[in-house]
Design an enzyme around this catalytic site. Structure first.
Site, PDB file in Angstrom:
ATOM      1  N   GLU A   1      -8.887  -4.711  -3.686  1.00 13.36           N
ATOM      2  CA  GLU A   1      -8.299  -4.637  -2.338  1.00 13.36           C
ATOM      3  C   GLU A   1      -9.443  -4.496  -1.322  1.00 13.36           C
ATOM      4  O   GLU A   1     -10.453  -3.826  -1.611  1.00 13.36           O
ATOM      5  CB  GLU A   1      -7.403  -3.392  -2.265  1.00 13.36           C
ATOM      6  CG  GLU A   1      -6.890  -3.027  -0.893  1.00 13.36           C
ATOM      7  CD  GLU A   1      -6.262  -1.625  -0.858  1.00 13.36           C
ATOM      8  OE1 GLU A   1      -6.728  -0.732  -1.594  1.00 13.36           O
ATOM      9  OE2 GLU A   1      -5.279  -1.461  -0.111  1.00 13.36           O
TER      10      GLU A   1
ATOM     11  N   ASN B   1      -2.665  -6.199   4.920  1.00 12.74           N
ATOM     12  CA  ASN B   1      -3.582  -5.941   3.811  1.00 12.74           C
ATOM     13  C   ASN B   1      -3.254  -6.995   2.774  1.00 12.74           C
ATOM     14  O   ASN B   1      -2.242  -6.887   2.073  1.00 12.74           O
ATOM     15  CB  ASN B   1      -3.337  -4.515   3.277  1.00 12.74           C
ATOM     16  CG  ASN B   1      -4.359  -4.100   2.265  1.00 12.74           C
ATOM     17  OD1 ASN B   1      -4.966  -4.940   1.595  1.00 12.74           O
ATOM     18  ND2 ASN B   1      -4.563  -2.786   2.146  1.00 12.74           N
TER      19      ASN B   1
ATOM     20  N   LYS C   1       0.505  -6.683   1.268  1.00 11.21           N
ATOM     21  CA  LYS C   1       0.878  -5.367   0.743  1.00 11.21           C
ATOM     22  C   LYS C   1       2.188  -4.884   1.354  1.00 11.21           C
ATOM     23  O   LYS C   1       2.396  -4.962   2.565  1.00 11.21           O
ATOM     24  CB  LYS C   1      -0.231  -4.373   1.048  1.00 11.21           C
ATOM     25  CG  LYS C   1      -0.115  -3.003   0.398  1.00 11.21           C
ATOM     26  CD  LYS C   1      -1.399  -2.224   0.663  1.00 11.21           C
ATOM     27  CE  LYS C   1      -1.400  -0.851   0.033  1.00 11.21           C
ATOM     28  NZ  LYS C   1      -2.701  -0.153   0.298  1.00 11.21           N
TER      29      LYS C   1
ATOM     30  N   GLU D   1      -3.994   3.619   6.956  1.00  8.00           N
ATOM     31  CA  GLU D   1      -3.488   2.263   6.676  1.00  8.00           C
ATOM     32  C   GLU D   1      -2.258   1.953   7.509  1.00  8.00           C
ATOM     33  O   GLU D   1      -2.070   0.803   7.939  1.00  8.00           O
ATOM     34  CB  GLU D   1      -3.162   2.105   5.187  1.00  8.00           C
ATOM     35  CG  GLU D   1      -4.404   1.969   4.307  1.00  8.00           C
ATOM     36  CD  GLU D   1      -4.055   1.483   2.935  1.00  8.00           C
ATOM     37  OE1 GLU D   1      -4.228   2.265   1.977  1.00  8.00           O
ATOM     38  OE2 GLU D   1      -3.587   0.344   2.790  1.00  8.00           O
TER      39      GLU D   1
ATOM     40  N   CYS E   1      -2.806  -1.876  -4.481  1.00  6.44           N
ATOM     41  CA  CYS E   1      -3.052  -0.443  -4.437  1.00  6.44           C
ATOM     42  C   CYS E   1      -1.793   0.414  -4.518  1.00  6.44           C
ATOM     43  O   CYS E   1      -1.221   0.552  -5.575  1.00  6.44           O
ATOM     44  CB  CYS E   1      -3.896  -0.100  -3.216  1.00  6.44           C
ATOM     45  SG  CYS E   1      -4.831   1.388  -3.485  1.00  6.44           S
TER      46      CYS E   1
ATOM     47  N   ASN F   1      -8.131   0.692  -3.653  1.00  4.98           N
ATOM     48  CA  ASN F   1      -9.143   1.602  -3.097  1.00  4.98           C
ATOM     49  C   ASN F   1      -8.462   2.964  -3.102  1.00  4.98           C
ATOM     50  O   ASN F   1      -7.565   3.199  -2.265  1.00  4.98           O
ATOM     51  CB  ASN F   1      -9.494   1.266  -1.638  1.00  4.98           C
ATOM     52  CG  ASN F   1     -10.358   0.026  -1.469  1.00  4.98           C
ATOM     53  OD1 ASN F   1     -11.306   0.031  -0.724  1.00  4.98           O
ATOM     54  ND2 ASN F   1     -10.018  -1.057  -2.144  1.00  4.98           N
TER      55      ASN F   1
END
Ligand code: ING
Length: 330
Positions: free
Chosen positions: A47, A114, A131, A150, A176, A201
């Site tokens: 990611e 993302n 994502k 995020e 993730c 991450n």
């Protein structure tokens, strides 16, 4: 003839805040070449594999972080990776921050996702995944030793979890935090997915509940192994690990078989290529037996399971004389 593909997990060590894309792309190309030497058909990167994990810092104006995003993929600085992959005949998946300018958006708004791109061995783009489960918080929380913004810098995607026919099988992607939610795997499992590619991450320190810190490695493998087993799919988990800008991040990249077994695992916290031969036909050992959805997870039965009525309280709490016949939830 079994459908086997050799898959590589290309774990990255830290990417510094001031590390330029040319330097990072050179690291990606080095890992791609290691994958080619290992006979990989596909190499999976983490990611946000082009930049430092910038959601750890607050900016008043989110546009202050726009230099961490890609407006096109490939772009001038990532084209060398695409060119080398095509030359080597190796496909890859790469996570990055995607910025869709207002001028290019159907709704005339700027959007930030993302994102992960999947590229076939001939250099053709298979598809993009954005994502779905965006963790962390939206606003400045200075009480944290580092932030996880995020939800400030990325939108949740409502495009769900597509699967694509590629690499001689059915491929899916997740990113993730997506890996922690069973729906992620089941949405793809119901579409017959045979390999799920997941970059992550993951800081070791989890500020809302530091008691989980010691369990980060356990939880990381737990959710991916369960997802693999319960849906009869391969799962490739690839970290950006090590201590990045002072934040210790989980490594432990791994390749997981449809049985849930880890067949390869990174031993370092830096740039490291691990690989395994993935027999896609092995998925049938689970999809056609234990997890034969059509036979054992019948929609017509599920549809009869209406919304649960909530906790069934003991009689003393309700005054009712609860008997089996009069069972409230009969
Ligand atoms: N990172 C983390 C993840 O889900 C997190 C967020 C960290 C959740 C630690 C729980 C514990 O792995 C991303 N990028 O989703």
């Amino acid at each position: 003839m079994t459908r086997s593909i050799t898959v590589g997990a290309a774990q990255l060590g830290p990417i510094a805040k001031d590390e330029g894309r040319p330097s990072v792309v050179a690291r990606l190309i080095d890992l791609l070449r290691k994958g080619a030497e290992a006979g990989c058909d596909l190499v999976v990167f983490p990611e946000l594999g082009l930049t430092t994990f910038f959601p750890r810092w607050y900016t008043d104006d989110i546009a202050g972080h726009d230099h961490y995003y890609e407006r096109s993929m490939p772009g001038p600085e990532t084209q060398p990776l695409f060119d080398e992959a095509k030359r080597l005949g190796v496909g890859f998946a790469l996570g990055y921050a995607e910025l869709v300018d207002a001028a290019d958006s159907p709704d005339g708004e700027t959007h930030r996702f993302n994102t992960t791109i999947l590229v076939e061995r001939d250099g053709s783009i298979v598809g993009h995944f954005r994502k779905v489960h965006i963790p962390g918080h939206e606003d400045d929380e200075p009480w944290r030793p580092f932030q996880h913004l995020e939800r400030r810098y990325f939108e949740e995607s409502d495009a769900g979890f597509p699967v694509w026919r590629a690499f001689d099988g059915i491929m899916g992607m997740a990113t993730c935090n997506d890996r922690r939610w069973p729906e992620t795997y089941r949405e793809m499992g119901l579409q017959g997915v045979e390999m799920v590619l997941i970059g992550y991450n993951t800081p070791i320190h989890y500020a809302p509940d530091p008691g989980q810190n010691a369990l980060q490695g356990f939880h990381n493998h737990l959710c991916m192994q369960a997802g693999a087993y319960q849906n009869g799919t391969w799962v490739i988990g690839v970290a950006k690990g090590g201590t990045e800008e002072g934040v210790e991040s989980l490594a432990q990249s791994c390749i997981i078989a449809p049985s849930g077994q880890i067949v390869a695992q990174a031993v370092s916290t830096g740039d490291e290529l691990i690989s395994a031969v993935a027999d896609l036909d092995w998925c049938a050992h689970y999809k056609d037996t234990l997890f034969n959805f059509d036979r054992y997870r019948r929609p017509e039965v599920y549809q009869r399971i209406t919304n649960q009525k909530g906790v069934i309280e003991p009689p003393e709490n309700t005054g009712s004389d609860q008997t089996l016949a009069g069972d409230d939830n009969s």
